[in-house]
Motif scaffolding. Structure first.
Motif, PDB file in Angstrom:
ATOM      1  N   GLN A   1       0.848  -1.189   0.000  1.00  0.00           N
ATOM      2  CA  GLN A   1       0.000   0.000   0.000  1.00  0.00           C
ATOM      3  C   GLN A   1       0.886   1.243   0.000  1.00  0.00           C
ATOM      4  O   GLN A   1       2.062   1.177   0.359  1.00  0.00           O
ATOM      5  N   PRO A   2       0.333   2.402  -0.369  1.00  0.00           N
ATOM      6  CA  PRO A   2       1.132   3.633  -0.306  1.00  0.00           C
ATOM      7  C   PRO A   2       1.686   3.814   1.110  1.00  0.00           C
ATOM      8  O   PRO A   2       1.005   3.546   2.101  1.00  0.00           O
ATOM      9  N   THR A   3       2.917   4.268   1.176  1.00  0.00           N
ATOM     10  CA  THR A   3       3.576   4.407   2.462  1.00  0.00           C
ATOM     11  C   THR A   3       4.581   5.548   2.417  1.00  0.00           C
ATOM     12  O   THR A   3       5.097   5.887   1.355  1.00  0.00           O
ATOM     13  N   THR A   4       4.823   6.162   3.555  1.00  0.00           N
ATOM     14  CA  THR A   4       5.834   7.194   3.704  1.00  0.00           C
ATOM     15  C   THR A   4       6.906   6.646   4.633  1.00  0.00           C
ATOM     16  O   THR A   4       6.613   6.280   5.771  1.00  0.00           O
ATOM     17  N   LEU A   5       8.120   6.570   4.146  1.00  0.00           N
ATOM     18  CA  LEU A   5       9.218   6.040   4.935  1.00  0.00           C
ATOM     19  C   LEU A   5       9.898   7.179   5.696  1.00  0.00           C
ATOM     20  O   LEU A   5      10.236   8.209   5.119  1.00  0.00           O
ATOM     21  N   VAL A   6      10.073   6.982   7.010  1.00  0.00           N
ATOM     22  CA  VAL A   6      10.677   7.992   7.863  1.00  0.00           C
ATOM     23  C   VAL A   6      11.829   7.349   8.637  1.00  0.00           C
ATOM     24  O   VAL A   6      11.733   6.200   9.077  1.00  0.00           O
ATOM     25  N   ALA A   7      12.908   8.109   8.789  1.00  0.00           N
ATOM     26  CA  ALA A   7      14.032   7.670   9.614  1.00  0.00           C
ATOM     27  C   ALA A   7      14.068   8.518  10.884  1.00  0.00           C
ATOM     28  O   ALA A   7      13.660   9.687  10.879  1.00  0.00           O
ATOM     29  N   TYR A   8      14.554   7.922  11.961  1.00  0.00           N
ATOM     30  CA  TYR A   8      14.657   8.590  13.253  1.00  0.00           C
ATOM     31  C   TYR A   8      16.063   8.386  13.807  1.00  0.00           C
ATOM     32  O   TYR A   8      16.636   7.301  13.668  1.00  0.00           O
ATOM     33  N   ARG A   9      16.570   9.389  14.480  1.00  0.00           N
ATOM     34  CA  ARG A   9      17.769   9.233  15.293  1.00  0.00           C
ATOM     35  C   ARG A   9      17.260   8.883  16.696  1.00  0.00           C
ATOM     36  O   ARG A   9      16.437   9.607  17.257  1.00  0.00           O
ATOM     37  N   ALA A  10      17.760   7.777  17.223  1.00  0.00           N
ATOM     38  CA  ALA A  10      17.246   7.288  18.504  1.00  0.00           C
ATOM     39  C   ALA A  10      18.357   7.097  19.520  1.00  0.00           C
ATOM     40  O   ALA A  10      19.450   6.638  19.175  1.00  0.00           O
TER      41      ALA A  10
END
Length: 163
Positions: free
Chosen positions: A60-69
């Motif tokens: 399905q349509p998706t938005t990929l996000v990265a995080y600094r954790a």
């Protein structure tokens, strides 16, 4: 255990402008959160994040996000002895029936486990991915607390694309 590094999350585009909300999981519930509990389901790799967000049906349509954790005191769900202290097993973690139990108006054993971890002060859980096609070394970090003492998560958006 502690984690310091990048995490990834594949979001429904409806929540793309609120990548730190956890409200989608709170609204619908998940394997490791009952309805009403804001939760971020993150992965250690991009491929795992995409698998996690598309467990039912086709991509399905998706938005990929990265995080600094930078997170301390994560519960390591790969350790059988640690799981046993909460009357949990890796087999129960993987049980696909959690969703059906939740639909019938109850809470799954994994959701009760998550609530016990939250009560014990863990901001999150490191656990293998149970998404279709995942390998045993595909890992997720499920977060119930991602700001404040022991937990810091920031969205990687150097070009302010989500603004």
């Amino acid at each position: 255990m502690d984690y310091d590094g990048l995490l990834y999350r594949s979001l429904n585009p409806l929540y793309a402008r609120q990548p730190l909300s956890g409200e989608g999981a709170a609204r619908f519930g998940g394997r490791f959160n009952p309805k009403g509990t804001p939760t971020l389901y993150t992965a250690l790799t991009v491929a795992t994040a995409i698998r996690e967000a598309n467990q039912v049906g086709d991509l399905q349509p998706t938005t990929l996000v990265a995080y600094r954790a930078k997170i301390t005191n994560l519960f390591d769900g790969r350790e059988e002895a640690a799981l046993a202290r909460y009357d949990m097993t890796s087999k129960t973690l993987a049980d696909p029936a959690w969703r059906e139990t939740m639909r019938k108006g109850g809470r799954s054993l994994t959701q009760d486990f998550a609530l016990a971890l939250i009560a014990a002060g863990h901001p999150g859980l490191l656990v293998r991915s149970f998404a279709r096609g995942a390998r045993p070394d595909d890992l997720n970090i499920v977060l119930w607390r991602w700001t404040g003492k022991g937990a810091r998560l920031t969205v990687v958006d150097d070009e302010t694309r989500l603004a």
